[in-house]
Design an enzyme around this catalytic site. Structure first.
Site, mmCIF file in Angstrom:
data_model
loop_
_atom_site.group_PDB
_atom_site.id
_atom_site.type_symbol
_atom_site.label_atom_id
_atom_site.label_comp_id
_atom_site.label_asym_id
_atom_site.label_seq_id
_atom_site.Cartn_x
_atom_site.Cartn_y
_atom_site.Cartn_z
ATOM 1 N N ASP A 109 0.856 -1.183 0.000
ATOM 2 C CA ASP A 109 0.000 0.000 0.000
ATOM 3 C C ASP A 109 0.890 1.230 0.000
ATOM 4 O OD1 ASP A 109 -2.361 1.440 -0.057
ATOM 5 O OD2 ASP A 109 -3.100 0.732 1.867
ATOM 6 N N ASP A 110 0.302 2.366 -0.354
ATOM 7 C CA ASP A 110 1.080 3.602 -0.372
ATOM 8 C C ASP A 110 1.366 4.101 1.036
ATOM 9 O OD1 ASP A 110 -1.588 4.272 0.124
ATOM 10 O OD2 ASP A 110 -1.640 5.921 -1.315
ATOM 11 N N ASP A 113 -2.135 4.677 7.696
ATOM 12 C CA ASP A 113 -2.514 5.885 8.425
ATOM 13 C C ASP A 113 -2.969 5.506 9.838
ATOM 14 O OD1 ASP A 113 -3.696 8.260 9.387
ATOM 15 O OD2 ASP A 113 -4.375 8.852 7.402
#
Length: 175
Positions: A109-110, A113
């Site tokens: 994933d980028d 969070d």
């Protein structure tokens, strides 16, 4: 209701801007791959969509992995985080490669969070290796490999979400 403050978007709550160019993102993905090369080999790369599509393509290319699958999860509506929805699970073929638990699979994933999406995917594939390009403190414990940690109150502007434009100097009030 009258007198209530409007709900702030995740971007507004974050406050700090962290713009990432295509060049920087590509360099960060390659740096991630250098670390992952020591951990693999991997049978397949699983991209968490949509943010994980670009880094998964770069990582898969650099590692020479030809099998790429997606797990499609919606958690943001533009910049407001909501309830998680699994829109598409992994393919049966990819699940077989990972023995049903994700062993030998690489999840990409980028960004991690809050960790909500990461936790959901971890539950699906508990033995997979989870890698992100960027990590925030709340989600960091879920990730096995990442490149850059940013503060929880930072909003990352990815290159696919931005366009070139003039920004005034910081002294003139630019963020």
């Amino acid at each position: 209701m009258a007198g209530e403050a409007p709900e702030l978007s995740a971007q507004e709550r974050a406050g700090k801007a962290f713009p990432v160019s295509w060049d920087q993102f590509h360099r960060d993905c390659r740096a991630l791959t250098w670390r992952l090369n020591e951990v693999g080999p991997f049978h397949a790369v699983i991209a968490i969509t949509r943010g994980g599509l670009v880094p998964a393509a770069i990582v898969a290319r650099e590692l020479g992995v030809r099998i790429i699958d997606t797990v499609c999860i919606a958690s943001y509506d533009h910049d407001k985080q909501g309830e998680l929805q699994v829109l598409k699970g992994m393919s049966e073929a990819a699940m077989k490669l990972g023995g049903g638990t994700g062993k030998g699979l690489l999840i990409v994933d980028d960004l991690v969070d809050t960790g909500k999406t990461g936790r959901l995917v971890r539950d699906m594939l508990p033995d997979a290796h989870f890698a992100t390009v960027y990590a925030k403190p709340k989600g960091r414990p879920l990730v096995d490999t990442f490149i850059t940690e940013v503060s929880q109150d930072t909003w990352i502007f990815f290159p696919w979400d931005t366009a070139l434009s003039y920004h005034p100097p910081l002294r003139d009030g630019a963020a």
